[in-house]
Structures are given as C-alpha cells and as structure tokens.
Design a protein around this motif. Structure first.
Motif, PDB file in Angstrom:
ATOM      1  N   LEU A 241      26.338  20.601  50.420  1.00  0.00           N
ATOM      2  CA  LEU A 241      26.373  19.207  50.885  1.00  0.00           C
ATOM      3  C   LEU A 241      26.408  18.302  49.652  1.00  0.00           C
ATOM      4  O   LEU A 241      25.434  18.227  48.908  1.00  0.00           O
ATOM      5  N   PRO A 242      27.531  17.611  49.405  1.00  0.00           N
ATOM      6  CA  PRO A 242      27.644  16.813  48.179  1.00  0.00           C
ATOM      7  C   PRO A 242      26.726  15.590  48.201  1.00  0.00           C
ATOM      8  O   PRO A 242      26.364  15.097  49.268  1.00  0.00           O
ATOM      9  N   ASP A 243      26.395  15.101  46.991  1.00  0.00           N
ATOM     10  CA  ASP A 243      25.531  13.920  46.882  1.00  0.00           C
ATOM     11  C   ASP A 243      26.125  12.735  47.626  1.00  0.00           C
ATOM     12  O   ASP A 243      25.409  11.988  48.294  1.00  0.00           O
ATOM     13  N   TRP A 244      27.458  12.538  47.521  1.00  0.00           N
ATOM     14  CA  TRP A 244      28.075  11.368  48.178  1.00  0.00           C
ATOM     15  C   TRP A 244      27.854  11.401  49.685  1.00  0.00           C
ATOM     16  O   TRP A 244      27.715  10.371  50.327  1.00  0.00           O
ATOM     17  N   TYR A 245      27.786  12.601  50.247  1.00  0.00           N
ATOM     18  CA  TYR A 245      27.564  12.706  51.693  1.00  0.00           C
ATOM     19  C   TYR A 245      26.103  12.394  52.037  1.00  0.00           C
ATOM     20  O   TYR A 245      25.820  11.597  52.940  1.00  0.00           O
ATOM     21  N   VAL A 246      25.207  13.000  51.277  1.00  0.00           N
ATOM     22  CA  VAL A 246      23.776  12.798  51.525  1.00  0.00           C
ATOM     23  C   VAL A 246      23.433  11.310  51.374  1.00  0.00           C
ATOM     24  O   VAL A 246      22.728  10.739  52.212  1.00  0.00           O
ATOM     25  N   GLU A 247      24.003  10.693  50.345  1.00  0.00           N
ATOM     26  CA  GLU A 247      23.723   9.263  50.118  1.00  0.00           C
ATOM     27  C   GLU A 247      24.324   8.386  51.227  1.00  0.00           C
ATOM     28  O   GLU A 247      23.671   7.481  51.727  1.00  0.00           O
ATOM     29  N   ALA A 248      25.568   8.700  51.622  1.00  0.00           N
ATOM     30  CA  ALA A 248      26.218   7.890  52.666  1.00  0.00           C
ATOM     31  C   ALA A 248      25.445   7.969  53.979  1.00  0.00           C
ATOM     32  O   ALA A 248      25.323   6.988  54.693  1.00  0.00           O
ATOM     33  N   LEU A 249      24.906   9.142  54.287  1.00  0.00           N
ATOM     34  CA  LEU A 249      24.186   9.277  55.550  1.00  0.00           C
ATOM     35  C   LEU A 249      22.741   8.806  55.451  1.00  0.00           C
ATOM     36  O   LEU A 249      22.089   8.612  56.480  1.00  0.00           O
ATOM     37  N   SER A 250      22.247   8.639  54.237  1.00  0.00           N
ATOM     38  CA  SER A 250      20.868   8.163  54.086  1.00  0.00           C
ATOM     39  C   SER A 250      20.819   6.648  54.085  1.00  0.00           C
ATOM     40  O   SER A 250      19.758   6.057  54.260  1.00  0.00           O
ATOM     41  N   ALA A 251      21.976   6.026  53.847  1.00  0.00           N
ATOM     42  CA  ALA A 251      21.999   4.551  53.707  1.00  0.00           C
ATOM     43  C   ALA A 251      21.710   3.856  55.034  1.00  0.00           C
ATOM     44  O   ALA A 251      22.017   4.380  56.090  1.00  0.00           O
TER      45      ALA A 251
ATOM     46  N   GLN B 260      33.938  13.950  55.001  1.00  0.00           N
ATOM     47  CA  GLN B 260      34.553  12.649  54.774  1.00  0.00           C
ATOM     48  C   GLN B 260      34.870  11.971  56.114  1.00  0.00           C
ATOM     49  O   GLN B 260      34.630  10.773  56.281  1.00  0.00           O
ATOM     50  N   TRP B 261      35.370  12.759  57.050  1.00  0.00           N
ATOM     51  CA  TRP B 261      35.645  12.195  58.378  1.00  0.00           C
ATOM     52  C   TRP B 261      34.341  11.721  59.032  1.00  0.00           C
ATOM     53  O   TRP B 261      34.288  10.641  59.637  1.00  0.00           O
ATOM     54  N   ILE B 262      33.273  12.499  58.877  1.00  0.00           N
ATOM     55  CA  ILE B 262      31.982  12.124  59.487  1.00  0.00           C
ATOM     56  C   ILE B 262      31.470  10.815  58.886  1.00  0.00           C
ATOM     57  O   ILE B 262      31.037   9.911  59.614  1.00  0.00           O
ATOM     58  N   VAL B 263      31.567  10.694  57.558  1.00  0.00           N
ATOM     59  CA  VAL B 263      31.096   9.461  56.908  1.00  0.00           C
ATOM     60  C   VAL B 263      31.854   8.257  57.477  1.00  0.00           C
ATOM     61  O   VAL B 263      31.263   7.235  57.823  1.00  0.00           O
TER      62      VAL B 263
END
Ligand code: A3P
Ligand code: MG
Ligand code: MG
Length: 380
Positions: free
Chosen positions: A370-380, A102-105
């Motif tokens: 690795l949760p979907d919300w993280y993968v999606e946030a970093l793929s955007a 969450q901090w990374i996002v």
C-alpha cells in the motif's frame, strides 16, 4: 473437493494451515443455486493507454465485431505482425494494486461508509485475476501462488507477488510461447473495433500496455468484494446491454479434433475461463480455435453461466460450487488471521499444489504494497 482449516500443533511457526481435500455433500449445499450468492455491479471504469498511463475513463473500451456467421472461416492469421507490429508491456515491472488504488482515491466519496472503523464499503479490495487464482486452487496442479494481505481502515487488500517458479518461467519463456501469447492479443484485434459502429483494423499495432478495466462490487457468501479486471470488449448489440453482462471475453485455444481432446479442454482449460468471467459477471466467452499454421479455423461462444452444464456429467471434472466454497472459506480465513489494522504490515500467504496454505508475517518489508500516497489520500 473441499477444504478445512486447522492449527497443527507441531508447526506453530507457520501458523494456520488450509487444506484442499475431498468434498462432503453438506459443503456443496452452501451454494444451492449457482450464482445466487454472487451479484455484481459495475462501480466504475478506467483505462491504461499505450504508454501504460492511467485515465479514469473508458477511452480504451473496444467493441465486439464478430465475423459473418455464414461463409468461410474468418481467415484470421494470428501470427501476422508478431515481428513488426507488436509493442509488449514490460512484464518485469511490478504494478501491484496501484491502478486500482488510483481509481479508489478518485472515487472514494462513493465508496465511503458511515462506519468509523471501516473507511470503504468493502471487506476486500483486489484484482479479479487474484480471485481467479483462489477460485481455481482446489483443481490447480501446476502453479502455486503468493498473496500478500494488508488490513487498512477496516478493508483487507490482497496483492499478488510473483513466485520464484513463475519468475524463472517468465525469464526463460520460449520463443514459441511468446508467439502464442501474441496470438491471444492478435485475436482480440481481429474481433474488436474502436467505435460501436466501426470495423476491426488488423493492420494496426498490437500494444499490450493498453487496457480497459471495469471496477466491480460483488458478494461471495458473507464477503463484500471490490475488485477490478481487464475487459476485452463490450457488445453494442448485446441482448443484455448493461455492464458487466454486455462484456465479452475473448480467448484462443488449439483446435480440437476428438471427444477426448474436448473433455480435457473442459477439465483443465475452461475452468480458468469460467472463473475469470464468472467473478465480474461477464456473460459471454468467445473462443477462437487455432490451427497449426496460426489461422483461426473456428469460433465458439460459451455462456459463462451455462458452462457448468457442459461438465456436470463428467464425474472427474471440476465443480463451480467447490471453487466458490473454497474461495469464500479462504476469505473467511484471511479475516480471522489478518486482524491488525496497519498499512505497513503484510501477511504473506503461500500455496503450492499438493501442500497446505501457510503464511509468514512481514513488518515494513519488501512486501509492503500500500503506497504512502494511497494511505495519505485515504487518511485525509
Ligand atoms: P488467450 O486468452 O487467447 O490465450 P485474456 O484472455 O485474459 O484477455 O488475456 C489475453 C491474452 O494475454 C491471452 O490470450 C494470452 O495470450 C495472454 N495471457 C493472459 N494471461 C497470461 C499468462 N498468465 N501467461 C501468458 N500469457 C497470458
Ligand atoms: Mg483480456
Ligand atoms: Mg481474453
């Protein structure tokens, strides 16, 4: 002690193995000046509140307030409040890397690289506590570990899973051990204030959901690391006011009465204290020594970077360079094994004392972390 990596022909199903063995002098020269290969910089901070909710700020920071150096023993009663002023974090909940992710996002802009294949400017992302376990592996004789590793957009993420043995131990923990754990947190309450000029309030509740965490960028040999660790307090009067060196780690331990007890403490306990604080660059560890009635009978301050001097004349003791070499080599080993970039793929590395490291591979399984919300946030 040292390690080597080999591929056993008879055990190809388990893949590569990593062994812990006797040192060779050449290995120890890999880190000639202790500390020169590790440089830490604080990248950010976050807090977990009384309900374990994430905040991207330092609201849970506490301030170091030692009792007067002169005068009687501090009179801390570490048992006080165990029955009636204790809110315990639910340690059956697996949090994985989520708070750090969450901090990374929220801070991804300052971490991104120009390199297309690599999104974050780090080879590894993990918790400090996981690295502590790897660092002390060459000298660990009791507890094994399970580390799940995933390569995602050029960075290796490491997340620990509880071993069966650790789960049993947690579920069957005795009342005495539970109280000892409480006493560690109670000591923090006696030594810390909520504001830089405040005084400690030992009448308050001890709530172990609350945490202040630092996010650190560091190097170990050729590896760049981004990790987070919980910090007990900061010293507003520290001679080195910059974080992370102004941070203070608080510890409790049974009072020692003989040189043999002190030697055993140096051999078996202070290695964990050293590894935990050395990694993020926390420069001081303050120990509170517990008497049999749960009172603190003395305090002692250790400078993290001077701990090696306390142990270097004891030939049977641990060596910082062995820990660092092992950790660096284990990370290099992960780079050679985990090469498929896939957020759903987990390589699960397992180690038990007296055995080599082995691993298994899991696609889209219960070990995915690795949760979907993280993968999606970093793929955007
Ligand atoms: P002590 O360190 O004084 O024993 P930390 O020292 O890392 O800040 O952790 C604070 C306290 O949490 C510890 O105090 C201990 O009571 C408890 N604690 C930390 N790690 C633990 C573990 N692996 N098992 C049980 N208790 C633990
Ligand atoms: Mg702590
Ligand atoms: Mg502590």
């Amino acid at each position: 002690l040292c390690f080597w990596i080999r591929k056993p022909a008879a055990l190809t199903g388990l893949g590569w193995w990593l062994n812990v063995r006797r040192a060779t002098p050449t290995r120890l020269q890999a880190f000639p000046a202790l500390g020169s290969d590790v440089t830490e910089a604080e990248m950010g901070r976050f807090s977990l509140d009384a309900k374990r909710c994430f905040h991207g700020d330092a609201r849970q920071m506490r301030y170091y307030v030692p009792p007067p150096a002169e005068g009687p023993s501090p009179g801390f009663d570490l048992r006080d409040g165990y029955r009636d002023r204790y809110v315990q974090r639910d340690d059956s909940v697996r949090e994985g890397l989520d708070h750090l992710l969450q901090w990374i996002v929220e801070n991804r802009k300052q971490l991104q690289t120009e390199d297309k294949g690599k999104l974050l400017n780090a080879d590894f992302v993990t918790w400090r506590g996981h690295l502590t376990k790897v660092l002390t592996t060459p000298y660990e004789s009791r507890e094994g570990w399970l580390l799940a590793v995933t390569l995602f957009r050029g960075t290796l993420y490491i997340s620990e899973f509880e071993t069966e043995a650790a789960r049993r131990e947690r579920e069957q923990r005795s009342e005495m051990l539970k109280e000892l754990t409480y006493m560690g947190y109670k000591f923090e309450q006696y030594m810390c204030a909520d504001t830089p000029d405040g005084i400690p309030d030992p009448t308050g509740v001890v709530n172990t959901n609350e945490a202040f965490c630092t996010v650190i960028r560091s190097r170990l040999g050729s590896h760049s690391l981004l990790f987070s660790g919980e910090v007990d307090c900061t010293d507003p009067r520290s001679p080195s006011p910059q974080p992370p060196s102004c941070y203070v780690e608080l510890k409790t331990s049974k009072v020692m009465h003989s040189p043999a007890q002190r030697r055993s403490f140096y051999r078996h306990k202070i290695i964990k204290w050293w590894a935990q604080s050395f990694l993020p660059g926390v420069s001081r560890i303050v120990a509170g020594y517990r008497g049999p009635d749960g009172s603190v009978v003395g305090l002692e301050t250790f400078e993290t970077m001077k701990i090696f001097k306390l142990i270097r004349d004891d030939r049977g003791c641990w060596k910082p360079a062995v820990c660092m070499n092992f950790c660096a080599a284990f990370l290099a080993f992960l780079k050679t094994v985990v090469t498929e970039d896939n957020p759903k793929l987990v390589h699960l590395f397992a180690w038990n004392p007296g055995h080599p490291v082995s691993y298994t591979v899991h696609q889209d399984s219960q070990y995915r972390f690795l949760p979907d919300w993280y993968v999606e946030a970093l793929s955007a």
